[in-house]
Scaffold this active site. Structure first.
Site, mmCIF file in Angstrom:
data_model
loop_
_atom_site.group_PDB
_atom_site.id
_atom_site.type_symbol
_atom_site.label_atom_id
_atom_site.label_comp_id
_atom_site.label_asym_id
_atom_site.label_seq_id
_atom_site.Cartn_x
_atom_site.Cartn_y
_atom_site.Cartn_z
ATOM 1 N N GLY A 26 0.870 -1.032 -0.193
ATOM 2 C CA GLY A 26 0.314 -0.087 0.315
ATOM 3 C C GLY A 26 0.798 1.507 -0.045
ATOM 4 N N CYS A 27 0.133 2.821 -0.343
ATOM 5 C CA CYS A 27 0.769 3.759 -0.415
ATOM 6 C C CYS A 27 0.913 4.106 0.639
ATOM 7 C CB CYS A 27 0.179 4.551 -1.567
ATOM 8 S SG CYS A 27 -1.645 4.941 -0.590
ATOM 9 N N TYR A 28 -0.157 4.349 1.817
ATOM 10 C CA TYR A 28 1.024 4.510 2.938
ATOM 11 C C TYR A 28 1.795 3.579 3.890
ATOM 12 C CZ TYR A 28 -2.858 7.545 3.657
ATOM 13 O OH TYR A 28 -3.624 9.087 4.195
ATOM 14 N N THR B 254 4.074 1.777 2.571
ATOM 15 C CA THR B 254 5.729 2.214 1.703
ATOM 16 C C THR B 254 6.124 3.260 2.008
ATOM 17 O OG1 THR B 254 4.550 0.726 -0.565
ATOM 18 C CG2 THR B 254 6.143 2.682 -0.564
ATOM 19 N N ALA B 255 5.601 4.136 2.706
ATOM 20 C CA ALA B 255 6.306 5.850 3.072
ATOM 21 C C ALA B 255 6.517 5.043 4.191
ATOM 22 C CB ALA B 255 5.492 6.842 2.651
#
Length: 347
Positions: A152-154, A156-157
């Site tokens: 997921g994007c969240y 990953t960061a």
């Protein structure tokens, strides 16, 4: 030497992720886009859905039913969670490697998935073979994978903000707080009351408090990295911008720390990771927009004795499409940077 191009299908054309995948793959010299699917737009040119591709990628959209009839090397599933699992089950023996951009195989088991996604999982066998597709942590496993669960994007960061400290078991148990903000495209392409212009413009709000499904994904990966279960506080927010994620991570550590030591820990961990940039000043989302970079800025707060780490990515790229291409490169023995060297777009 003439190397045959990888034959690729993108399943799910209508969303932002599908269009960004197409944009990256179109200029990837080792790839041939064989088909793009859309159940609601069969027969239309892809460029009708995404006019930026006019005269560049006009191939007619087809039904996903046609994917199984072609010899493909890679199938990208740019579909919502709860939908991808059925296609993975259907095409598991097709000979193609599958990169799933949904959340259907990112977690550790059917039981965990069903608890956090509140949905039955129809293909639990997939959890046994799926590799979590974060190249900075799992490149070697990804190279041998036939099914990759694109993170997921969240997550990953968030994971990249704290991975160096968890890998050294330096984070005080249950002390991690993740304050995360995402641009509007993270909510997907379908409009809703939440994403209506009049609700988002000049507004800023938290959502998914104390229970967002990305919490468990981050907990599982950081916990595995440290060799111990962890609990963390994760709060996402919606920014009135198109794209980008900024995570501010706060944590207590278990040994004496200073800025030089902290910087060295991060520098050593990401030394050979070409797409994580250890910054010498606070990064913003425009510093990475349109690129595959994750910019990280670790700070030691002497007064509070806490680590503060800023991490920024483009949610549609490092948080989705370019990460999938990075995984493809690894799975097929290509240079991992192939097709991913875009300089961030600023202003």
């Amino acid at each position: 030497m003439n190397i045959q191009k990888l034959k690729v299908a993108i399943v799910g054309a209508s969303g932002f992720t599908g269009s960004e995948l197409a944009r990256l793959l179109l200029s990837h010299e080792d790839v041939s886009i064989e088909m793009i699917t859309s159940e609601t737009h069969v027969g239309k040119p892809f460029s009708d859905l995404h006019p930026q591709f006019f005269n560049r990628l006009d191939i007619p959209l087809v039904s996903a039913e046609e994917v199984g009839s072609q010899q493909l090397d890679v199938i990208f599933l740019a579909l919502p969670h709860g939908v991808s699992m059925d296609f993975v089950a259907e095409w598991k023996n097709s000979g193609a490697k599958i990169i799933d951009l949904s959340g259907d195989f990112r977690l550790s088991s059917k039981e965990v998935y069903e608890e956090w996604y509140n949905k039955k999982h129809s293909y639990p066998e997939g959890f046994e073979t799926a590799v979590y597709g974060l190249p900075e942590l799992f490149a070697e496993k990804i190279k041998g994978a036939s099914l990759v669960a694109n993170p997921g994007c969240y997550p990953t960061a968030s994971i990249l903000s704290m991975a160096p400290l968890f890998a050294k078991q330096l984070v005080e148990k249950n002390s991690l707080v993740l304050d995360a903000k995402s641009g509007l495209t993270g909510a997907g392409i379908k409009a809703s009351a939440t994403t209506h212009f009049s609700n988002v413009n000049e507004n800023f709000k938290a959502y998914g408090i104390a229970g967002h499904r990305h919490t468990i994904e981050i907990e599982e990966q950081l916990g595995a990295l440290s060799g111990d279960q962890t609990a963390l506080q994760f709060t996402p927010h919606l920014l009135p911008v198109d794209r980008g994620i900024l995570v501010t991570a706060y944590a207590k550590v278990t040994q004496d720390m200073n800025q030089e030591k902290l910087t060295n820990i991060y520098r050593d961990f990401y030394e050979d990771k070409p797409f994580v940039r250890l910054r010498n000043q606070v990064p913003g989302i425009k510093d990475v927009r349109g690129s595959h970079f994750c910019d990280v800025f670790p700070v030691w707060d002497e007064r509070t004795q806490r680590v503060i780490v800023i991490s920024v990515i483009d949610n549609l790229l490092k948080g989705a499409a370019s990460q999938a291409v990075h995984n493809m490169n690894l799975m097929f023995g290509l240079n991992e940077s192939q097709g991913l060297n875009q300089v961030p777009l600023k202003p």
